[in-house]
Scaffold this motif. Structure first.
Motif, PDB file in Angstrom:
ATOM      1  N   UNK A 677       0.854  -1.127  -0.049  1.00  0.00           N
ATOM      2  CA  UNK A 677      -0.228  -0.028   0.090  1.00  0.00           C
ATOM      3  C   UNK A 677       0.773   1.224  -0.023  1.00  0.00           C
ATOM      4  N   UNK A 679       4.060   1.566  -0.826  1.00  0.00           N
ATOM      5  CA  UNK A 679       4.824   1.569  -2.145  1.00  0.00           C
ATOM      6  C   UNK A 679       3.878   2.160  -3.367  1.00  0.00           C
ATOM      7  N   UNK A 680       2.573   1.449  -3.443  1.00  0.00           N
ATOM      8  CA  UNK A 680       1.819   1.947  -4.518  1.00  0.00           C
ATOM      9  C   UNK A 680       1.343   3.442  -4.356  1.00  0.00           C
ATOM     10  N   UNK A 683       4.153   5.535  -5.612  1.00  0.00           N
ATOM     11  CA  UNK A 683       4.333   5.704  -7.019  1.00  0.00           C
ATOM     12  C   UNK A 683       3.183   6.600  -7.672  1.00  0.00           C
ATOM     13  N   UNK A 684       2.229   6.566  -7.063  1.00  0.00           N
ATOM     14  CA  UNK A 684       1.135   7.508  -7.489  1.00  0.00           C
ATOM     15  C   UNK A 684       1.471   8.977  -7.284  1.00  0.00           C
ATOM     16  N   UNK A 690       5.693  14.331 -11.083  1.00  0.00           N
ATOM     17  CA  UNK A 690       6.686  14.546 -12.015  1.00  0.00           C
ATOM     18  C   UNK A 690       5.964  14.304 -13.395  1.00  0.00           C
ATOM     19  N   UNK A 712       1.181   7.984 -17.142  1.00  0.00           N
ATOM     20  CA  UNK A 712       1.571   7.392 -15.878  1.00  0.00           C
ATOM     21  C   UNK A 712       2.831   6.860 -15.947  1.00  0.00           C
ATOM     22  N   UNK A 713       3.743   6.783 -14.791  1.00  0.00           N
ATOM     23  CA  UNK A 713       4.709   6.474 -14.706  1.00  0.00           C
ATOM     24  C   UNK A 713       4.801   4.904 -14.829  1.00  0.00           C
ATOM     25  N   UNK A 714       6.006   4.167 -15.442  1.00  0.00           N
ATOM     26  CA  UNK A 714       6.105   2.918 -15.695  1.00  0.00           C
ATOM     27  C   UNK A 714       7.295   2.533 -14.492  1.00  0.00           C
ATOM     28  N   UNK A 715       7.505   1.126 -14.574  1.00  0.00           N
ATOM     29  CA  UNK A 715       8.518   0.636 -13.807  1.00  0.00           C
ATOM     30  C   UNK A 715       9.928   1.418 -13.974  1.00  0.00           C
ATOM     31  N   UNK A 717      10.476   4.646 -14.314  1.00  0.00           N
ATOM     32  CA  UNK A 717      10.412   6.027 -13.652  1.00  0.00           C
ATOM     33  C   UNK A 717      10.290   5.787 -12.259  1.00  0.00           C
ATOM     34  N   UNK A 718       9.898   4.809 -11.800  1.00  0.00           N
ATOM     35  CA  UNK A 718       9.635   4.600 -10.401  1.00  0.00           C
ATOM     36  C   UNK A 718      11.011   3.949  -9.759  1.00  0.00           C
ATOM     37  N   UNK A 719      11.434   4.389  -8.611  1.00  0.00           N
ATOM     38  CA  UNK A 719      12.442   3.855  -7.897  1.00  0.00           C
ATOM     39  C   UNK A 719      12.014   2.995  -7.036  1.00  0.00           C
ATOM     40  N   UNK A 720      13.072   1.923  -6.300  1.00  0.00           N
ATOM     41  CA  UNK A 720      12.811   1.230  -5.190  1.00  0.00           C
ATOM     42  C   UNK A 720      12.680   2.151  -4.108  1.00  0.00           C
ATOM     43  N   UNK A 721      11.606   2.077  -3.459  1.00  0.00           N
ATOM     44  CA  UNK A 721      11.449   3.040  -2.169  1.00  0.00           C
ATOM     45  C   UNK A 721      11.811   2.005  -1.090  1.00  0.00           C
TER      46      UNK A 721
ATOM     47  N   UNK C 143      -1.272   0.069  -9.075  1.00  0.00           N
ATOM     48  CA  UNK C 143      -1.503  -0.474  -7.446  1.00  0.00           C
ATOM     49  C   UNK C 143      -0.038  -0.655  -6.960  1.00  0.00           C
ATOM     50  N   UNK C 146       5.159  -1.016  -8.494  1.00  0.00           N
ATOM     51  CA  UNK C 146       6.266  -1.832  -9.376  1.00  0.00           C
ATOM     52  C   UNK C 146       7.387  -2.559  -8.468  1.00  0.00           C
TER      53      UNK C 146
END
Lengths: 786, 280, 162
Positions: A677, A679-680, A683-684, A690, A712-715, A717-721, C143, C146
């Motif tokens: 929850x 991480x999701x 990402x949103x 951005x 919408x960002x893809x894998x 564009x999104x970092x490991x949080x 959701x 990633x």
């Protein structure tokens, strides 16, 4: 085996991973026909005529505002003083108010044929003046709360387009500003964006035998049943709403839409024929609720030590063409004004918020409701204050955060913050980021050259699990504080949970099964959770405001505890033991200190349901408990995000180096789901900060109507949080706090703060797209800093 | 979002395909990989009565070297094949920037060139490599130089009854490539291709205007430099920034695009400097 | 309308399609294989990804009538008949690589291709998290953020290379 604080295999996973999910868009029924809506290409126009002759000739059924039953309208009600109620017809009547509004509905044997037939509907429009912006377009005066004159109002009932205005006021703001060491001012604009769940809205409606069944990808099935009854002219008891698997919601599906109503009205007009509508992506971008289209003009006053002494200002929220049902046009402005100051102590506050109607798609709830924008606004004020005072931005925040000694803390808007764990979250975030190391690298690059690094921060409180005293929504004709849960032991000893919440991916089937399995004393695999069907489940408001774990979890726990007591009492009689000595573990009845079970739940259940001859005196048949739970207040959740970003001076591009989020989730039932929850939602939030932007042109046409333009960002564009938790139990049966939305609240603030930290420039408009950041850097260079 | 009705014709030969396209009553369009055309059909922005599926024409695939050191790509060569085969270093490299794996499994070199999206990779590569586009029509075959093919945004000089049968490209002695997109796999905001082919240099920018744009001033600077390119970069970037004609849209201002045109020309030059000579 | 035979998940199925019917719609509406989801119908979101002759393809951008000579694998064709999950599916479950599950079929099939390609060509270099993120960038998930999906692919690669 207790499942508490573990992550058993999600009950949802097998069917979803093998393609056997049960989404509304997958539903196929005998005699089913398919619906396409004819949508307005104009943002604001009178409807001169609608010619459907060609459509009928093509073998389709056509509905317009003239069709019997369609004279009704959605009307979001609120008792707030000054709120202007407006009507939203299921299909546009007399005029259209945004490009994408449904004007007619066409029913045919499949979607292809329906779309063919829809092209034959000829609508004659007489264009009207268009209002797109809630603050600049057609503005003549924007001072002292007086609003601008519009050319042609969106609704006659609101000649100035203001559907709602409210001033929050506490303390003596002006005196505090006069006495302040510094007063900083920021004018900020946030970007309209929206939920875009990968499954769009979807519905199948069937009217048969006097009963309406509506399969809907809604987050709020019981509310839909309640709200739609009068509108379709049926008793609420004659309506069944079913929300099966739903492909993401994020608030966008917590709204009763005109398409929902139109679908039900069509079904009623075509008894025995299921009518199905699946929103396509183009329709979603055009007509589903959008959010966060705001302007802030704010000032913050600080004393010489950095203490925040006053905040004052104005906010404008673009609420679009209609007031969303049931949350009203107040959903964003009131949340924005009510929670602007977040986790910071403050006595003096005055803020006037306005919800302004425009010829754009309606604004509605989207994960975080307004706060991704207000947290950005508040943190901008703090960064400006720190700069003006020459203080470290984190030090300034620490001085002002609500602390453990302060709780319960009454915010200037009278909300009561019950958590004081911000410092603790910030400590943990600094540790995880290794703040000192990042600062050192930042200094090294400043000395030796290299792409600039900035550290950004956001601190926020997520208002979760709202009870009746803090109920979501502005004085609507209902209070959303409670939820029902039934827990039943079937005759075979298996447990069924009927919960009022719904799930759009949050894993409630799993979490509630864990709660009930542990509380009753059965295996996780022996618990089945059902929700989303108003004929099965007693009552529930559904999924919104991060309420499921707190309220539905609370109701499940109360029901399960009581049921366990009933089971043990009956077992004591059946097995002639002392109830105090009995334990129920994994479905077996055990006596303390004895190695072998003396019975099992299946036997007790069989006695209860089938063998009344075995029932002792005073015991009724059945093992079934229903409980309601209302936390009355809510559970604030503290959250801190801290990130290091790198700027590409040539492109204005932002690379996220590290991103830490530490939240107080309270007690954690399922760590994997909580992590997911957070991480999701992060990402949103990053998407909104951005990339994502719904842009209208001056005629009110959506310029970003495909996923090639709405980004919408893809894998990639999104970092490991890096997600951390402090687990401070909240005051509710499970000790939990909501975690669904907090992640979205930080990113815009973090990015702006990091850019400020890196370059000393102020990002006053979102998203932080490369061209915007590049322009900002160029202006800063021209201005000679940093 | 469903396509309007059409008839799908699946010819076995180029002649059969052309015959359908030449029939005015058929109102036909050719369908290659479909990765750009099918979205347009789904949105009903394109509504041909007939689609001529080129996927069934075996003669349109294959890659071979020509006698004059060029590489000939059958028009229906998939972009995934372009990446994997590595028969042409620049084509393989640039093709890996096209969309995503699932797009490249269907997308073709001929389809991409015919679609003429100035933000796409292959049109700019075709211009940079002196591409010669082989075309078949009712009157037989002809060739069109890539520079003459691209007329305006999504418009080519192909006639409606012609299909692209092959794309023949020079192998550059040296090349560099750089692309800037908002997200991984998006169409380029700006892309730059620099190639030394046969007698001279090509500096081609995609995404800045309605067609792949050759910066002749930059090419002249490179051509005049003989072998010594040191100190040229600045002048090349100025040439790009000074002469590019670009535009505003929702993703970027013209001013920004102009700056990125220069910046990504610089990055393409740097990419070229980093490459092994054998990368052609 | 035309009669076609499609080889789907190892079975040849006869069906009648309109020329304009996409492969996705034929799978969903005619064969009842509703695991293939439509998220955008214009080739961006990747939810409808299926394998055509082993390669990932957007089934919203291909017509059913074009798929007659191909072997098609959908999400329904991955698990064993007894319900045992394919290693990639199992990894998605283990790593919480799905939440609502709507984009999941497209991600899983993209990942199956990625993992298998990598296993065949392990010499091509390590499939690190950045590479996985790049390879998955043709699919949008709203959701999970990633992280769980990348974890799942990492794990599936490890299992396959073991």
């Amino acid at each position: 085996m207790m499942t508490d604080a573990t992550a058993p295999t999600r009950k949802e996973d097998h069917r979803l991973l093998t393609g056997r999910g049960r989404f509304v868009s997958d539903l196929q029924l005998p005699r089913m026909r398919h619906v396409t809506f004819v949508r307005s290409p104009m943002a604001h126009a009178e409807i001169v005529s609608v010619d459907v002759a060609g459509t009928v000739a093509a073998g389709a059924e056509v509905f317009t505002s003239e069709s019997p039953g369609f004279e009704v309208a959605l009307r979001a009600l609120s008792a707030l003083p000054g709120y202007v109620e407006t009507d939203q017809p299921p299909l546009a009547r007399d005029k259209v108010r945004f490009a994408g509004e449904a004007v007619a509905a066409v029913v045919h044997d499949d979607r292809y044929l329906a779309e063919d037939a829809a092209e034959q509907v000829i609508v004659d429009y007489q264009p009207l003046d268009v209002t797109i912006g809630a603050w600049h377009q057609n503005a003549t005066a924007v001072t002292n709360g007086a609003w601008h004159q519009t050319v042609t109002p969106v609704h006659d009932a609101a000649p100035d387009n203001v559907l709602l205005q409210r001033t929050f006021e506490a303390g003596d703001v002006d005196a505090a500003c006069d006495a302040a060491a510094v007063v900083v001012r920021r004018e900020l604009v946030t970007n309209r964006h929206g939920g875009n769940p990968i499954e769009g809205r979807a519905g199948v409606a069937l009217f048969d035998d006097g009963k309406l069944t509506f399969w809907s990808g809604t987050q709020i099935p019981h509310l839909v049943r309640n709200l739609i009854a009068d509108l379709v002219g049926l008793a609420e008891s004659s309506i069944r709403v079913i929300a099966p698997d739903v492909g993401g919601g994020f608030g966008v599906k917590a709204v009763l839409y005109p398409e929902d109503l139109a679908l039900c009205l069509m079904a009623k007009a075509m008894p025995g024929t299921p009518v199905k509508w699946v929103e396509d992506r183009s329709e979603h971008l055009l007509s589903a609720c959008a959010s966060r289209d705001h302007r802030y003009e704010l000032e913050a006053a600080f004393d010489a030590d950095g203490r925040l002494t006053a905040v004052r200002g104005d906010m404008w929220c673009n609420v679009g063409a209609y007031s969303v049902m049931p949350w009203t046009a107040g959903i964003e402005p009131l949340m924005a004004g009510g929670l602007l100051t977040g986790p910071y102590k403050l006595d003096n506050y005055r803020c006037t918020v306005r919800g302004v109607a425009t010829n754009t798609a309606p604004a509605g709830p989207y994960r975080g409701v307004a706060r991704p924008a207000t947290v950005y606004a508040m943190e901008c004020l703090l960064d400006s204050g720190a700069a003006a005072l020459g203080m470290d931005p984190l030090d300034l925040r620490r001085i002002n955060l609500i602390g453990l000694d302060d709780v319960p803390y009454r915010m200037p808007t009278r909300l009561v913050d019950d958590t004081g764990h911000y410092d603790e979250c910030l400590d943990e975030a600094e540790r995880r980021l290794d703040l000192a190391a990042v600062r050192e690298e930042q200094a090294r690059r400043r000395r030796e050259g290299g792409r600039p690094i900035g550290i950004g921060v956001a601190i926020y409180n997520e208002l979760t699990g709202l009870g009746r005293a803090a109920s979501a929504g502005p004085r609507m004709p209902f209070r959303t504080g409670h939820e029902a849960c039934t827990v039943r032991v079937n005759p075979d000893g298996k447990v069924v949970v009927l919960s009022g919440v719904t799930s759009q991916g949050q894993g409630l089937e799993t979490t509630l099964a864990q709660v009930v399995a542990d509380a009753v004393g059965v295996g996780y695999e022996d618990v089945e959770v059902r929700y989303g069907d108003t004929d099965q489940v007693l009552w529930g408001f559904g999924a919104f405001s991060s309420r499921q774990a707190v309220i539905a979890g609370g109701a499940a726990r109360l029901a399960a505890d009581e049921l366990r007591g009933n089971i043990v009492a009956l077992a004591a009689e059946l097995y002639e033991a002392n109830a105090h000595d009995l334990d129920l573990i994994d479905g077996e009845i055990r006596v303390a200190g004895s190695p072998d079970p003396i019975g099992n739940l299946a036997d007790v259940a069989r006695a209860s349901w089938l063998e009344s001859n075995r029932l002792p005196a005073g015991f009724e048949p059945g093992l079934d408990v229903t409980r309601f739970y209302d936390p009355v207040m809510g559970a604030f959740a503290a959250g801190v995000q801290l990130a290091a970003i790198e700027l590409d001076p040539a492109t204005g591009g932002i690379e996220i180096l590290e991103w830490v989020c530490v939240e107080d989730a309270g007690r954690i039932i399922n760590p994997q789901i909580v992590h997911g929850q957070v991480v999701g939602s992060l990402a949103q939030g990053v998407g909104g900060a951005l990339y994502e932007h719904l842009v209208y042109d001056e005629l009110g046409n959506l310029s970003t109507g495909t996923l090639l333009d709405y980004l919408m960002p893809t894998a990639a564009e999104i970092p490991d949080f890096d997600v951390g938790h402090v687990e401070q139990p909240a005051d509710n049966p499970l000790g939990v706090r909501g975690v669904g939305e907090g992640g979205t609240l930080g990113p815009a603030a973090v990015i702006a703060s990091a850019i400020h930290d890196a370059l000393g420039v102020e990002l006053d408009e979102l998203p932080a797209s490369p061209d915007r950041v590049w322009s900002l850097m160029r202006r800063a260079e021209v201005g000679g800093s940093p | 979002m469903k396509p309007a009705p059409f008839e799908l014709v699946r010819p076995a030969t180029v002649d059969d395909a052309v015959a359908v396209l030449a029939d005015p009553a058929a109102d036909a369009k050719p369908l290659a990989g479909g990765q750009s055309l099918v979205p347009l059909l789904a949105m009903r922005l394109a509504t041909p009565a007939t689609l001529v599926d080129l996927n069934t024409i075996g003669s349109l695939t294959g890659i071979d070297d020509t006698a004059d050191e060029r590489v000939r790509f059958g028009a229906m060569t998939r972009q995934s094949t372009l990446v994997r085969s590595r028969r042409h270093g620049l084509v393989a490299h640039a093709s890996a920037w096209i969309g995503h794996t699932a797009i490249r499994s269907r997308g073709t070199i001929g389809g991409s060139v015919a679609h003429a999206d100035p933000s796409a990779e292959l049109p700019s590569v075709a211009v940079a490599c002196d591409g010669v586009i082989g075309v078949a029509g009712p009157d037989g075959s002809r060739t069109i130089a890539a520079v003459d093919l691209f007329e305006s945004m999504l418009e080519t000089t192909l006639r409606s009854d012609e299909i692209i049968t092959e794309v023949t490209l020079r192998r550059p002695q040296r090349w560099g490539f750089a692309e800037f997109a908002r997200r991984d796999g998006d169409f380029a905001l700006v892309l730059a291709v620099i190639a030394e082919v046969a007698d001279g240099w090509r500096v081609v920018l995609g995404g800045v205007g309605p067609t792949p744009w050759r910066c002749r001033d930059a090419e002249r600077l490179l051509d005049d430099s003989a072998t010594d390119m040191s100190g040229l970069d600045e002048a090349i970037l100025d040439a790009v920034a000074d002469t590019v004609e670009t535009f505003d849209d929702v993703h970027a201002s013209a001013e920004y695009r102009r700056a990125m045109a220069a910046e990504f020309t610089a990055r393409a030059l740097a990419d070229m400097a980093d490459r092994e000579p054998g990368d052609a | 309308m035309r009669d076609v035979e499609l080889a789907v998940n190892g079975r040849v199925r006869a069906l009648r399609v309109d020329d304009r019917h996409t492969l996705a719609d034929a799978l969903r509406e005619q064969l009842g294989l509703t695991g293939t989801h439509l998220g955008c119908e214009h080739g961006v979101c990747g939810a409808c990804t299926v394998l055509v002759d082993g390669e990932p393809v957007r089934s919203c951008l291909m017509f059913a009538a074009q798929a007659v000579d191909a072997e098609i694998t959908t999400i329904e064709g991955l698990a064993q008949p007894d319900g045992t999950l394919h290693p990639v599916q199992q990894a998605f479950s283990d790593c919480h690589g799905l939440q609502c599950g709507f984009c999941t079929p497209g991600f899983v099939l993209t990942a199956v291709h990625l993992v298998e390609t990598h296993v065949v060509d392990a010499a091509a270099g390590p499939l690190d998290r950045d590479a996985i993120r790049h390879e998955l960038s043709g699919n949008i998930c709203r959701c999970t953020g990633y992280q769980g999906i990348v974890d799942a692919v990492e794990r599936a690669v490890e299992i396959r290379l073991r």
